[in-house]
Design a protein around this motif. Sequence first.
Motif, mmCIF file in Angstrom:
data_model
loop_
_atom_site.group_PDB
_atom_site.id
_atom_site.type_symbol
_atom_site.label_atom_id
_atom_site.label_comp_id
_atom_site.label_asym_id
_atom_site.label_seq_id
_atom_site.Cartn_x
_atom_site.Cartn_y
_atom_site.Cartn_z
ATOM 1 N N ARG A 475 0.826 -1.214 0.000
ATOM 2 C CA ARG A 475 0.000 0.000 0.000
ATOM 3 C C ARG A 475 0.861 1.265 0.000
ATOM 4 N NH1 ARG A 475 -4.974 1.876 3.849
ATOM 5 N NH2 ARG A 475 -6.065 0.544 2.373
ATOM 6 N N TYR A 476 1.921 1.249 0.828
ATOM 7 C CA TYR A 476 2.747 2.449 0.967
ATOM 8 C C TYR A 476 3.984 2.405 0.063
ATOM 9 C CZ TYR A 476 -0.330 3.338 4.886
ATOM 10 O OH TYR A 476 -1.447 3.570 5.656
ATOM 11 N N ARG A 477 4.039 1.387 -0.800
ATOM 12 C CA ARG A 477 5.140 1.233 -1.762
ATOM 13 C C ARG A 477 6.492 1.391 -1.077
ATOM 14 N NH1 ARG A 477 3.982 -1.938 -5.015
ATOM 15 N NH2 ARG A 477 5.741 -1.310 -6.326
ATOM 16 N N LEU A 478 6.659 0.690 0.024
ATOM 17 C CA LEU A 478 7.907 0.745 0.779
ATOM 18 C C LEU A 478 8.936 -0.152 0.102
ATOM 19 C CD1 LEU A 478 6.400 0.494 4.368
ATOM 20 C CD2 LEU A 478 7.043 2.556 3.107
ATOM 21 N N PRO A 479 10.117 0.361 -0.245
ATOM 22 C CA PRO A 479 11.076 -0.420 -1.033
ATOM 23 C C PRO A 479 11.879 -1.432 -0.203
ATOM 24 C CG PRO A 479 11.972 1.750 -0.597
ATOM 25 C CD PRO A 479 10.574 1.753 -0.019
ATOM 26 N N ILE A 480 11.197 -2.136 0.689
ATOM 27 C CA ILE A 480 11.851 -3.122 1.549
ATOM 28 C C ILE A 480 12.223 -4.351 0.731
ATOM 29 C CG2 ILE A 480 11.487 -4.668 3.523
ATOM 30 C CD1 ILE A 480 9.509 -2.503 4.582
ATOM 31 N N LYS A 481 13.418 -4.857 0.947
ATOM 32 C CA LYS A 481 13.856 -6.087 0.292
ATOM 33 C C LYS A 481 13.771 -7.227 1.312
ATOM 34 C CE LYS A 481 14.866 -3.246 -2.985
ATOM 35 N NZ LYS A 481 13.789 -2.888 -3.925
ATOM 36 N N ILE A 482 12.995 -8.224 0.990
ATOM 37 C CA ILE A 482 12.753 -9.343 1.906
ATOM 38 C C ILE A 482 13.532 -10.553 1.418
ATOM 39 C CG2 ILE A 482 11.003 -10.846 2.919
ATOM 40 C CD1 ILE A 482 8.956 -8.555 2.141
ATOM 41 N N VAL A 483 14.374 -11.102 2.280
ATOM 42 C CA VAL A 483 15.090 -12.341 1.982
ATOM 43 C C VAL A 483 14.478 -13.430 2.859
ATOM 44 C CG1 VAL A 483 17.314 -13.528 2.021
ATOM 45 C CG2 VAL A 483 17.197 -11.102 1.377
ATOM 46 N N LEU A 484 13.777 -14.351 2.233
ATOM 47 C CA LEU A 484 13.047 -15.388 2.953
ATOM 48 C C LEU A 484 13.793 -16.710 2.801
ATOM 49 C CD1 LEU A 484 10.644 -16.514 4.468
ATOM 50 C CD2 LEU A 484 9.358 -16.543 2.322
ATOM 51 N N LEU A 485 14.423 -17.157 3.894
ATOM 52 C CA LEU A 485 15.157 -18.424 3.896
ATOM 53 C C LEU A 485 14.187 -19.543 4.272
ATOM 54 C CD1 LEU A 485 18.410 -17.216 5.701
ATOM 55 C CD2 LEU A 485 17.985 -17.412 3.240
ATOM 56 N N ASP A 486 13.961 -20.433 3.343
ATOM 57 C CA ASP A 486 12.905 -21.436 3.481
ATOM 58 C C ASP A 486 13.521 -22.835 3.527
ATOM 59 O OD1 ASP A 486 10.663 -23.025 3.374
ATOM 60 O OD2 ASP A 486 10.002 -22.352 1.388
ATOM 61 N N HIS A 526 6.823 -7.715 -5.870
ATOM 62 C CA HIS A 526 7.618 -8.467 -6.845
ATOM 63 C C HIS A 526 8.342 -9.598 -6.130
ATOM 64 C CE1 HIS A 526 9.445 -8.452 -10.931
ATOM 65 N NE2 HIS A 526 10.382 -9.146 -10.309
ATOM 66 N N ALA A 527 8.435 -10.779 -6.769
ATOM 67 C CA ALA A 527 9.032 -11.941 -6.116
ATOM 68 C C ALA A 527 10.000 -12.658 -7.043
ATOM 69 C CB ALA A 527 7.943 -12.912 -5.657
ATOM 70 N N LEU A 528 11.086 -13.173 -6.445
ATOM 71 C CA LEU A 528 12.110 -13.951 -7.131
ATOM 72 C C LEU A 528 12.357 -15.227 -6.348
ATOM 73 C CD1 LEU A 528 14.645 -10.984 -7.463
ATOM 74 C CD2 LEU A 528 13.146 -11.794 -9.292
ATOM 75 N N HIS A 529 12.937 -16.214 -7.032
ATOM 76 C CA HIS A 529 13.225 -17.493 -6.370
ATOM 77 C C HIS A 529 14.645 -17.927 -6.709
ATOM 78 C CE1 HIS A 529 12.740 -21.635 -4.946
ATOM 79 N NE2 HIS A 529 13.252 -22.030 -6.101
ATOM 80 N N ILE A 546 15.377 -3.864 -8.185
ATOM 81 C CA ILE A 546 13.937 -3.589 -8.254
ATOM 82 C C ILE A 546 13.642 -2.323 -7.458
ATOM 83 C CG2 ILE A 546 11.661 -4.447 -7.573
ATOM 84 C CD1 ILE A 546 12.821 -7.298 -8.024
ATOM 85 N N PRO A 547 12.995 -1.323 -8.040
ATOM 86 C CA PRO A 547 12.824 -0.033 -7.352
ATOM 87 C C PRO A 547 11.885 -0.076 -6.157
ATOM 88 C CG PRO A 547 11.695 -0.039 -9.467
ATOM 89 C CD PRO A 547 12.491 -1.298 -9.424
ATOM 90 N N GLY A 548 10.904 -0.949 -6.160
ATOM 91 C CA GLY A 548 9.933 -1.002 -5.061
ATOM 92 C C GLY A 548 10.182 -2.190 -4.157
#
Length: 603
Positions: A475-486, A526-529, A546-548
């Motif tokens: 919603r707030y277009r926060l450019p947080i980068k999430i690294v999800l270790l699964d 946006h998501a990557l694997h 990725i800008p966002g």
Amino acid sequence: MARRRHRRQGPRRAHARAGRRMNGAAWLVQALAAEGVDTLFGYPGGAIMPFYDALHGATLKHVLVRHEQGAAFAANGYARASGRVGVCVATSGPGASNLVTGIADAMLDSVPMVVLTGQVGTALMGTDAFQEIDVYGMTLPLVKHSFLVRRVDELPHVTREAFRLARSGRPGPVLIDLPKDVQLADATQLPAHVPAAVDEVPRAPPSGYHAAAALLAHARRPVIYGGGGIALGDAVEAFRTFVEGTQIPTVLTLKGLGALPAGHPLHLGMLGMHGTRAANLAVQECDLLLVVGARFDDRATGKLAEFAPGARVVHLDLDACEVGKLRHADVAVVGDLRASLQALAPACSAQLRGRNGGARRRWRDACLQRAREHAPRYDAPGDTVYAPALLRRLSQQVPQAVVSCDVGQHQMWVAQHWQFDHPRRHLTSGGLGAMGFGLPAAIGAQLADPDACVVCVSGDGSFLMNVQELATVARYRLPIKIVLLDNQALGMVRQWQELFFERRYSEVDLSDNPDFCALATAFGVHALHVSRADQVDDALQALLSIPGPALLHVAIDQAANVWPLVPPNHNNAQMLDPQVADGVAPHPPTAHDQKEDADAIPA
């Protein structure tokens, strides 16, 4: 005087122009602005609705989270990253109770927060009214102070005291419970809000400095043990100057990471359950432990009775309650930490130029040599992604990033392998160890500094605890980068069941995890694997370009464990590590050294 009257009456005139009477809620909104609050995190409901009505059209930025726990953790992350007071808001009943975990986290990690909760009207209190719970009593053990406002004319005092208490001394959360009728009551008679001054932190008496310097002068194997109080006391630069001046090997706690830059030559690493071999063995062997803003937490000390068994203790801290609580301090220096370090540095440096200088140099050289010998390796065999190597690589690419962690194996890998250069760039739930902290805390950190690179490192277990906050990120277009270790498991619990419960894997299987990339995409992120080691560099580059907001889903080996590990009821020298013989004891001092130490260090 006329100008002052105009400034005091200005807010009421502005409110009158909007066609609304100044009620308690409107007064409080303007008081928050006067306290310097620019952002608050919350979720509306019945009992807090007058406050939200007053927010409409106000200059404060309200961030609508998707769960009240997200509001508390976001305010928590905002405060940790900025050093300012974080503010969160919820309604009565379940809204308030959903804040409790975030409040407890702030209390245990000394985070300045002001928590606003709606409450049923004063006439209904005690009647089991709809969405009524005793928020005051429920949170009393979890806050520095709680206020229940019963009359609108109490608001100025309560607001002033809440922010003063949150900021003063050892910071922490303060709760204001606001009955609905107090919010609606006429507040035209209330004065414009004037913030209270923060309490001046007392200085330690000079006798403490002299005693500490004298004890240090006789030490042959000193170690500095730094903790989270260094950042809380705004003492990072003073601490670095002290370490440089004394040239004493230094270890840091989880919350102290960054007090020395990761690459500093005297930094031996984190100590404790998942600390480095160099840090843990240095502490076990030292004859003097100089404790700076740390509290002898059980995760840092291991078996307390065997922690630093041959060491005298000099303890510097703002909070007198922490000194002597778990370990006797031979010298206590209680007061402003920055002032204490600045006063102690020249005295200690002068003393260190005297006796035992050769022994201390040999000790320092031995500690640093051990750190080099046991430096982590990143050339793991195989095609799978090695999480420590990925995190170290990302750390090198965004060295100024603010990193918000969840809790579990990934939290310890970040602590071990990310190269922090300041404690406020490492946001982690230390004392409470709350899963679900990472994503909302990253939201708070990003809003505290919109230009910062904010990275959230999470695990598949923790991430799903507050996954709904992806909607807030989007919603707030926060450019947080999430690294999800699964690893499709509750990794830390699985590791303990493997090592200490004869591999009875009870309720740790997460193999039915959702498709995290599809989930993120559904939220508009946006998501990557990535699943192979040879894909990591390209994946990290793509993530950062990725800008966002963006999520990188990383598949890792379920069998991967965090090393080293100090088993329960063991001392910190008894580390498990498949690369090194288990339970290696520290190199004991020779009999000659022991005799010299006994003669040298005064009782």
